[in-house]
Write a protein that holds these residues in place. Structure first.
Motif, PDB file in Angstrom:
ATOM      1  N   LYS A 149       0.489  -1.078   0.045  1.00 45.08           N
ATOM      2  CA  LYS A 149       0.005  -0.468   0.057  1.00 45.08           C
ATOM      3  C   LYS A 149       0.704   1.561  -0.052  1.00 45.08           C
ATOM      4  CE  LYS A 149      -3.800  -1.944   2.278  1.00 45.08           C
ATOM      5  NZ  LYS A 149      -5.304  -1.980   3.166  1.00 45.08           N
ATOM      6  N   LYS A 150       1.770   1.142   1.043  1.00 46.14           N
ATOM      7  CA  LYS A 150       2.606   2.671   0.486  1.00 46.14           C
ATOM      8  C   LYS A 150       4.163   2.504   0.011  1.00 46.14           C
ATOM      9  CE  LYS A 150       1.883   3.614   5.760  1.00 46.14           C
ATOM     10  NZ  LYS A 150       2.794   3.743   6.872  1.00 46.14           N
ATOM     11  N   GLY A 151       3.974   1.546  -0.594  1.00 46.71           N
ATOM     12  CA  GLY A 151       5.455   0.590  -1.777  1.00 46.71           C
ATOM     13  C   GLY A 151       6.695   0.995  -1.715  1.00 46.71           C
ATOM     14  N   ARG A 152       6.251   0.854  -0.190  1.00 44.12           N
ATOM     15  CA  ARG A 152       7.962  -0.055   0.724  1.00 44.12           C
ATOM     16  C   ARG A 152       8.934  -1.196   0.588  1.00 44.12           C
ATOM     17  NH1 ARG A 152       7.419   5.217   4.600  1.00 44.12           N
ATOM     18  NH2 ARG A 152       6.784   7.160   3.570  1.00 44.12           N
ATOM     19  N   PHE A 153       9.213  -1.287   0.836  1.00 41.56           N
ATOM     20  CA  PHE A 153      10.095  -2.831   1.755  1.00 41.56           C
ATOM     21  C   PHE A 153      11.112  -2.562   2.397  1.00 41.56           C
ATOM     22  CE2 PHE A 153      13.708  -5.705   0.019  1.00 41.56           C
ATOM     23  CZ  PHE A 153      13.075  -7.122   1.089  1.00 41.56           C
ATOM     24  N   GLN A 154      11.599  -3.091   3.463  1.00 42.71           N
ATOM     25  CA  GLN A 154      12.184  -3.136   4.516  1.00 42.71           C
ATOM     26  C   GLN A 154      13.406  -4.157   4.772  1.00 42.71           C
ATOM     27  OE1 GLN A 154      11.640  -2.374   8.829  1.00 42.71           O
ATOM     28  NE2 GLN A 154      11.712  -0.511   8.151  1.00 42.71           N
ATOM     29  N   ILE A 155      14.342  -3.790   5.136  1.00 43.58           N
ATOM     30  CA  ILE A 155      15.002  -5.473   5.109  1.00 43.58           C
ATOM     31  C   ILE A 155      15.939  -5.154   6.535  1.00 43.58           C
ATOM     32  CG2 ILE A 155      15.500  -6.812   3.096  1.00 43.58           C
ATOM     33  CD1 ILE A 155      18.060  -4.757   2.766  1.00 43.58           C
ATOM     34  N   LYS A 176       7.398   3.009  -7.212  1.00 42.67           N
ATOM     35  CA  LYS A 176       7.573   3.216  -8.172  1.00 42.67           C
ATOM     36  C   LYS A 176       7.602   2.868  -9.372  1.00 42.67           C
ATOM     37  CE  LYS A 176      10.329   7.835  -7.388  1.00 42.67           C
ATOM     38  NZ  LYS A 176      11.193   8.567  -7.625  1.00 42.67           N
ATOM     39  N   LEU A 177       7.032   0.836  -8.526  1.00 42.86           N
ATOM     40  CA  LEU A 177       7.156  -0.321  -9.666  1.00 42.86           C
ATOM     41  C   LEU A 177       5.900  -0.340 -10.599  1.00 42.86           C
ATOM     42  CD1 LEU A 177      10.324  -2.106  -7.688  1.00 42.86           C
ATOM     43  CD2 LEU A 177      10.990  -1.316 -10.320  1.00 42.86           C
ATOM     44  N   LYS A 178       6.461  -0.887 -11.250  1.00 45.57           N
ATOM     45  CA  LYS A 178       4.812  -1.134 -12.032  1.00 45.57           C
ATOM     46  C   LYS A 178       4.395  -2.986 -11.277  1.00 45.57           C
ATOM     47  CE  LYS A 178       5.241   1.200 -16.020  1.00 45.57           C
ATOM     48  NZ  LYS A 178       5.235   0.490 -17.847  1.00 45.57           N
ATOM     49  N   LYS A 179       3.171  -3.278 -11.467  1.00 46.26           N
ATOM     50  CA  LYS A 179       2.336  -4.697 -10.886  1.00 46.26           C
ATOM     51  C   LYS A 179       3.174  -5.556 -12.376  1.00 46.26           C
ATOM     52  CE  LYS A 179      -1.664  -3.366  -8.999  1.00 46.26           C
ATOM     53  NZ  LYS A 179      -3.187  -3.879  -8.756  1.00 46.26           N
ATOM     54  N   GLY A 180       3.985  -6.725 -11.224  1.00 40.20           N
ATOM     55  CA  GLY A 180       4.658  -7.822 -11.702  1.00 40.20           C
ATOM     56  C   GLY A 180       6.119  -7.727 -11.957  1.00 40.20           C
ATOM     57  N   ARG A 181       6.457  -6.280 -11.709  1.00 42.71           N
ATOM     58  CA  ARG A 181       7.860  -6.349 -11.874  1.00 42.71           C
ATOM     59  C   ARG A 181       8.501  -6.839  -9.993  1.00 42.71           C
ATOM     60  NH1 ARG A 181       9.691  -2.167 -15.067  1.00 42.71           N
ATOM     61  NH2 ARG A 181       8.276  -2.730 -17.270  1.00 42.71           N
ATOM     62  N   HIS A 182      10.156  -7.080 -10.549  1.00 45.31           N
ATOM     63  CA  HIS A 182      10.590  -8.173  -9.478  1.00 45.31           C
ATOM     64  C   HIS A 182      11.974  -6.999  -9.249  1.00 45.31           C
ATOM     65  CE1 HIS A 182       9.182 -11.964 -10.332  1.00 45.31           C
ATOM     66  NE2 HIS A 182       8.838 -11.566 -11.522  1.00 45.31           N
ATOM     67  N   LYS A 204      23.163 -13.405   1.452  1.00 48.47           N
ATOM     68  CA  LYS A 204      22.167 -14.036   0.329  1.00 48.47           C
ATOM     69  C   LYS A 204      21.380 -13.169  -0.693  1.00 48.47           C
ATOM     70  CE  LYS A 204      22.944 -18.606   2.160  1.00 48.47           C
ATOM     71  NZ  LYS A 204      21.262 -19.821   2.507  1.00 48.47           N
ATOM     72  N   LYS A 205      20.444 -13.592  -1.662  1.00 41.52           N
ATOM     73  CA  LYS A 205      19.370 -12.115  -2.099  1.00 41.52           C
ATOM     74  C   LYS A 205      18.439 -12.484  -1.237  1.00 41.52           C
ATOM     75  CE  LYS A 205      22.564 -12.187  -6.364  1.00 41.52           C
ATOM     76  NZ  LYS A 205      22.862 -12.763  -7.050  1.00 41.52           N
ATOM     77  N   VAL A 206      17.783 -11.550  -1.221  1.00 40.77           N
ATOM     78  CA  VAL A 206      16.563 -10.960  -1.179  1.00 40.77           C
ATOM     79  C   VAL A 206      15.394 -11.223  -2.711  1.00 40.77           C
ATOM     80  CG1 VAL A 206      16.332 -11.513   1.189  1.00 40.77           C
ATOM     81  CG2 VAL A 206      16.315  -9.801  -0.248  1.00 40.77           C
ATOM     82  N   HIS A 207      14.453 -11.262  -2.496  1.00 40.69           N
ATOM     83  CA  HIS A 207      13.650 -10.868  -3.650  1.00 40.69           C
ATOM     84  C   HIS A 207      12.421 -10.770  -3.628  1.00 40.69           C
ATOM     85  CE1 HIS A 207      11.021 -12.691  -7.126  1.00 40.69           C
ATOM     86  NE2 HIS A 207      11.659 -12.029  -7.825  1.00 40.69           N
ATOM     87  N   ILE A 208      12.005  -9.634  -4.286  1.00 39.61           N
ATOM     88  CA  ILE A 208      10.743  -9.247  -4.465  1.00 39.61           C
ATOM     89  C   ILE A 208       9.764  -8.893  -5.113  1.00 39.61           C
ATOM     90  CG2 ILE A 208      10.533  -8.092  -1.757  1.00 39.61           C
ATOM     91  CD1 ILE A 208      10.196  -5.214  -3.434  1.00 39.61           C
ATOM     92  N   LYS A 209       8.029  -9.179  -5.271  1.00 40.93           N
ATOM     93  CA  LYS A 209       7.303  -8.353  -6.562  1.00 40.93           C
ATOM     94  C   LYS A 209       6.353  -8.445  -6.375  1.00 40.93           C
ATOM     95  CE  LYS A 209       4.740 -11.123 -10.842  1.00 40.93           C
ATOM     96  NZ  LYS A 209       4.016 -12.921 -10.603  1.00 40.93           N
TER      97      LYS A 209
END
Length: 313
Positions: free
Chosen positions: A228-234, A278-284, A306-311
């Motif tokens: 909803k906020k368009g944020r990813f936290q690690i 800013k990413l479009k839906k379906g983008r990785h 190790k790499k982490v991944h979101i879609k």
């Protein structure tokens, strides 16, 4: 002929005054002055997008006519926008290209016959905190631990240097006392300071610490996506609790195995990517983290996490 000789004398004095070693000039060897003063960079704080002014001051000045040093800082988080001469020395030679790091600062009064002995502000450095700067402490430091000036007798006068910091205050965080920050060279980012394992001062001990940093693993301990906020936290941590790191780098890419670019350098053990919106839906998007530590002007890195991944849904 007289003007030619004068230009020659000034040129020779420039070489003498800005060479940090014993040389011969006019048949006389330069000798160090036993007295030692101190130079210090002040500290400040602000939020992303704000401007912060720091000063470089001199104390215990036994008498100088000329001085030079360089200032380094994190270009990923801070931008130097201007430098203004203080009230102690005239003849400031600092460059106008503020994008160059380290930033050179120098004062040359080659023909001055009397020493300047007053203490006070040498220089004012005006910074802007970049919009993408993560909350935390960012060091503004001298590139050398010993700084050399020269007096009217062409004697080298040595000063110690004390670094400053700029604290970037996060959203909702109350501003603290910017003039008394934590020392980022002693504190483990985001944790209580822990001493190195037998740090010592010898080359052998330093080499052991360098190898320990290189062998260290970075572990991503938590990740969360707020669509909803368009944020990813690690959140992340280092594997070796006895050896500190100076900070972390987070790199990201749209591809798993290529195209990674540095997103941020930070001293914090968690970071929020606010550009996911800013990413479009379906983008990785893929992320990886590594730590670093600076020794004697060189930077050494840990292993990548190790790499982490979101879609984006």
């Amino acid at each position: 002929m007289r003007n030619f000789r004068m230009r020659g004398m000034v040129f020779l004095l420039v070489i003498v005054l800005f060479t940090n070693m014993s040389v011969y000039a006019f048949g006389q060897e330069l000798s160090p002055n036993s007295s030692q003063g101190a130079l210090s960079v002040s500290s400040g704080e602000g939020k992303a997008g704000e401007k912060v002014a720091l000063t470089v001051s001199i104390k215990g000045n036994t008498g100088i006519t000329s001085l030079d040093f360089s200032i380094d800082y994190d270009k990923e988080a801070l931008k130097l926008i201007s430098a203004e001469n203080g009230t102690v020395l005239g003849g400031y030679l600092g460059g106008q290209n503020y994008e160059t790091t380290p930033y050179y600062c120098g004062w040359l009064n080659a023909l001055q016959r009397e020493d300047v002995k007053k203490d006070g502000v040498l220089l004012r450095l005006n910074f802007e905190i970049k919009d993408n700067a993560a909350p935390g402490q960012y060091r503004v430091r001298f590139t050398d631990t010993k700084i050399t000036g020269y007096n009217a007798n062409l004697e080298a006068v040595v000063f110690s240097g004390k670094d400053g910091t700029i604290k970037v205050v996060g959203e909702g965080e109350k501003p603290g006392t910017g003039d008394q920050p934590k020392d980022p060279t002693k504190d483990q980012p985001g944790q209580t300071a822990k001493p190195d394992n037998n740090p010592g001062n010898s080359d052998d001990n330093q080499e052991k610490l360098i190898q320990a940093v290189k062998a260290m693993e970075i572990q991503i301990t938590k990740q969360s996506l707020n669509s909803k906020k368009g944020r990813f936290q690690i959140q992340y941590k280092k594997s070796n609790g006895k050896v500190r790191v100076d900070g972390y780098q987070i790199w990201r890419s749209a591809k798993k195995s290529s195209g990674y670019k540095k997103a941020v350098t930070t001293v914090q053990t968690k970071w929020t990517d606010k550009t996911v919106k800013k990413l479009k839906k379906g983008r990785h998007r893929y992320y990886k983290v590594r730590g670093y530590r600076d020794f004697a002007g060189k930077r050494y890195y840990t292993h990548w996490s190790k790499k982490v991944h979101i879609k984006v849904n």
